[in-house]
Enzyme design. Structure first.
Site, mmCIF file in Angstrom:
data_model
loop_
_atom_site.group_PDB
_atom_site.id
_atom_site.type_symbol
_atom_site.label_atom_id
_atom_site.label_comp_id
_atom_site.label_asym_id
_atom_site.label_seq_id
_atom_site.Cartn_x
_atom_site.Cartn_y
_atom_site.Cartn_z
ATOM 1 N N GLU A 77 0.845 -1.195 0.000
ATOM 2 C CA GLU A 77 0.000 0.000 0.000
ATOM 3 C C GLU A 77 0.879 1.243 0.000
ATOM 4 O OE1 GLU A 77 -0.199 2.225 2.620
ATOM 5 O OE2 GLU A 77 0.967 1.170 4.138
ATOM 6 N N CYS A 88 4.277 4.839 10.351
ATOM 7 C CA CYS A 88 4.929 4.209 9.198
ATOM 8 C C CYS A 88 6.401 4.549 9.076
ATOM 9 C CB CYS A 88 4.184 4.594 7.919
ATOM 10 S SG CYS A 88 2.550 3.845 7.769
#
EC number: 1.1.1.22
Length: 439
Positions: free
Chosen positions: A152, A264
């Site tokens: 993603e 992230c």
């Protein structure tokens, strides 16, 4: 197609709603019963622009529903997207793969029909090959239960758009059948011209961490230049503008300031470092240690600049903090630079009041020792200094003259270099910004 999305966090909930939006029949699965109950009512358990409307529309249309059962998922789906988290392992830089392993171990024994398991989570290179073997071993369907990797690239705050209008689709597989199934899943995006790249498993795994490492490096580079600018009297915003005009470099991610955080970039570059050491190529990734250190140093530089702004000590000072989320248009406070700075200043004797457009509840739960306000002006009442730490649009639209009237002393530290500093100075504020001259 009949699609399941396992894991309904920031990635999974958005992916499930978007897959339903483009016409698939989707079942979202999670072990968190409260989260599933909220999603089933069309209420996202976190803030993401556009997601609530998308959930309501696809749920009402009968294309999206939710469950806590992996058995139900296996019986329902042709394609199973795995979207669970891979956080940093406690006491290590390495990624914690326990959640993704649990999904494969729980789903695999129920895969009695041909199907495709698709990993979307960010994992260390080599994980997909290991999981492919695990799926084949566990599934009653045997080799007919295949695994592919489809990283993603969504960004919190623009996740819905990034999913519906991606800048690229990367699929790691050596199977023509898996490729055909994913082309069918993403048919509307492919027809709209989105580049579709087929790679091996290892390359697909590396794409996400390589991209994040590059972005982190670019951010830390400009923040290193900000330190140089402070030492020389130069202006990092003008420097970034000038070098960004070089089309080999570009201007995106050249905004100096407090640095990156979230769930992230920090953990991904650290996991990449850890995997590099395991593979014996740590020298090739050694620069990421400095990238991480520069980024963390931005937080200390912000604390130091704020201390200087209030006269050298925080004792007894009232500090207003504008922003708690790690980035605007999100309520995510994971590894938030803003809250890290606020907590450090609190420990040094200041009274802290925090405002944030969406993240106040999350911040209060994680940092209950800080005070919070529902309006920026309330946070600034009686403040000796105001710190701009998350670049919400709302803060760019504040009236500095009206805000100055409620502070004790109108002093501003713009740690995101996002405000119109001359406008604030003209309203009577003493202004400081990272990497920029004092006046």
């Amino acid at each position: 197609m009949r699609i399941t999305v396992i894991g309904t966090g920031y990635l999974g909930a958005v992916h499930a709603a978007c897959m339903a939006e483009i016409g698939h029949e989707v079942l979202g699965v999670d072990v968190d019963e409260l989260k599933i109950a909220a999603l089933a009512e069309g209420r996202p358990p976190f803030f993401e622009p556009g997601l609530a409307d998308l959930l309501a529309r696809t749920h009402a249309g009968g294309r999206l529903r939710f469950s806590t059962s992996l058995r139900e998922a296996a019986e329902f789906g042709e394609v199973h997207f795995v979207c669970v988290g891979t956080p940093q392992r406690s006491g290590s830089f390495a990624a914690d793969l326990s959640h993704i392993d649990a999904v494969v171990d729980g789903l695999g024994p129920h895969l009695s029909e041909p199907c495709l398991v698709v990993g979307k989570s960010t994992v260390p290179v080599g994980t997909a090959a290991r999981l492919a073997g695990r799926v084949a071993d566990l599934a009653p369907a045997g080799d007919a239960a295949e695994l592919a990797w489809n990283p993603e690239f969504l960004r919190e705050g623009t996740a819905v758009r990034d999913t519906l209008e991606p800048d690229r689709l990367v699929v790691g597989t050596g199977s023509a059948r898996a490729d055909a199934m994913l082309r069918e899943v993403y048919a509307p995006m492919i027809e709209a011209g989105t580049p579709y790249l087929v790679t091996d498993l290892a390359t697909a795994e590396l794409v996400k961490v390589a991209a994040n490492s590059f972005l982190a490096t670019k951010i830390s580079y400009v923040n290193a230049m900000a330190e140089i600018c402070e030492a020389t009297g130069a202006d990092v915003t003008r420097l970034a503008e000038a070098i960004g005009l070089d089309d080999r470099i570009g201007s995106r991610f050249l905004s100096a300031g407090l640095g990156f955080g979230g769930g992230c970039l920090p953990k991904d570059i650290r996991a990449f470092l850890a995997r590099g050491e395991e593979l014996g190529v740590e020298r090739s990734l050694r620069f990421l240690r400095e990238v991480d250190e520069i980024n963390m140093r931005c937080r200390q530089r912000t604390v130091d600049a704020a201390r200087d702004l209030v006269g050298g000590s925080f004792l007894g000072k009232r500090i207003a903090v504008l922003g708690a989320a790690f980035k605007p248009d999100s309520d995510d406070i994971r590894d938030s630079p803003a809250l890290n700075v606020a907590a450090v200043i609190k420990l040094q004797g200041a009274h802290i009041t925090v405002h944030d457009e969406e993240a106040v509840d999350n911040a209060r739960a994680a940092f209950p020792h800080l005070d919070y306000a529902l309006e920026p002006a309330k946070a600034c009442e009686g403040a000796d200094a105001v710190l701009h730490l998350t670049e919400w649009r709302q803060y760019r639209e504040l009236d500095p003259a009206r805000l100055a009237a409620v502070t004790r002393t109108p002093r501003l530290l713009d740690a995101r270099n996002a405000l119109d500093l001359p406008h604030w100075r003209n309203a009577g504020w003493t202004v400081r910004a990272l990497g920029r001259p004092a006046a």
